[in-house]
Scaffold this active site. Structure first.
Site: not given
Length: 276
Positions: A176, A234
Site C-alpha cells: 500500500r 497509516c
C-alpha cells in the site's frame, strides 16, 4: 500494583495483578460488524467492553476514516468503563494489538500515563490457560479526566514537514505504501518523503511483539535514533498508533508524534502531493 514503566504487559504478569487494574476489551476489525458478540462469548474476568467505532474514533469524513474522538465524549466513555486516575489500565484486543494500541495512545494523549497493552491479546491470554468469563461487569463510575494533550498530534502540514526535514514513518503494509493493492482508500501512494515501516512487522505470528532489542534494531535500521524527531501515520490512524507503541516498547523512542488523520485525511485535499 507499582506504576508500570513499559507499555506492554504479559498475560502471566497481568494474571497476578488482575484485581488491581482496570481492563478494557477493544476487539475490532476494519470493515466488520461489532465484535461485541465475541466479548459476550468470553473475555478476561472483569474486562469492560469498549466499542471501537463509537469511543475510539470520531465520525468519518473530512478528518479521515477514523479521526480523533471528541475529548468530552472519550472522557465520558472511559468513566463509564470505570477508568480512574489512580488505577492502572490494561487494554487488549484479539491478539495483534491494533485496536488496543489505539485505545492506549488515546488514553496517553488525554493524560492517562499508567496504561499498558496486553501483549498477545485475548489469544495469548487463552493460550496461557488463564481464566475467561462471560459475566458482564457493571463498573463503578470512574473519575478519569481528559487533560490537555500529553502527546504530539500531527496535522497534514506537520506530517509533510517531518517527512522533509526529519523522519515520517508509514505504518501500512509495504504494497500500500508503494501504491499497489490499495483496496481501502480511493487514492494510492504515500506522503512524499515518508519511509515504509509496516506496523505488523513488529509482531510475531502469535501477535506478541518482538523483543525490545529486535524492535530497536529494526527501527535503528530505518533511521530512528533517540534524538530523532519521528512522526508516524497509516491509513486512518490505527496502525500508526501500533507503530508508536512498538517504538515505545523498543526503548529508543518513547514519545512519537502521530498523524491521526493519516492517509485517509491527506487525500481529502487534491492539492497535496502523492508519491508512488
Amino acid at each position: 500494583m507499582t506504576r508500570p514503566t513499559h507499555p506492554l504487559i504479559s498475560a502471566a504478569v497481568l494474571a497476578d495483578v488482575l484485581p488491581e487494574v482496570t481492563v478494557l476489551d477493544t476487539r475490532w476489525q476494519l470493515g466488520q460488524p461489532s465484535r461485541r458478540p465475541s466479548y459476550d462469548e468470553g473475555h478476561l474476568p472483569g474486562a469492560v467492553w469498549v466499542e471501537f467505532e463509537q469511543v475510539l474514533s470520531g465520525e468519518p469524513g473530512a478528518g479521515g476514516r477514523h479521526p480523533m474522538p471528541d475529548g468530552g465524549r472519550f472522557e465520558r466513555a472511559m468513566r463509564a468503563a470505570g477508568v480512574r486516575n489512580d488505577t492502572p489500565v490494561v487494554v487488549y484486543d484479539d491478539g495483534n494489538s491494533l485496536a488496543a494500541s489505539r485505545c492506549w495512545w488515546l488514553l496517553q494523549y488525554f493524560g492517562k500515563e499508567d496504561v499498558q497493552v496486553l501483549d498477545g491479546g485475548y489469544a495469548g491470554w487463552v493460550a496461557g490457560d488463564h481464566p475467561v468469563s462471560t459475566e458482564v461487569p457493571t463498573p463503578a463510575e470512574g473519575d478519569f479526566v481528559a487533560t490537555d494533550p500529553g502527546a504530539a498530534l500531527l496535522d497534514a502540514d506537520d506530517a509533510a514537514d517531518l517527512a522533509d526535514r526529519a523522519l515520517l514513518l508509514d505504518a501500512r503494509p509495504a504494497d500500500r505504501f508503494a501504491g499497489r493493492n490499495e483496496t481501502i482508500d480511493p487514492v494510492a501512494g504515500h506522503i512524499p518523503g515518508a519511509v515504509s515501516a509496516p506496523a505488523l512487522a513488529n509482531v510475531e505470528d502469535t501477535g506478541h511483539f518482538l523483543s525490545p532489542d529486535d524492535l530497536a534494531m529494526r527501527f535503528t535500521a530505518l533511521g530512528v535514533k533517540p534524538d530523532t524527531e519521528v512522526g508516524v501515520y497509516c491509513g486512518s490512524g490505527v496502525q500508526a498508533t501500533h507503530l508508536a507503541l512498538a517504538l515505545h516498547a523498543s526503548g529508543i523512542h518513547p514519545h512519537t508524534s502521530v498523524y491521526i488523520g493519516s492517509w485517509s485525511h491527506w487525500i481529502t485535499d487534491p492539492e497535496r502531493p502523492v508519491e508512488v
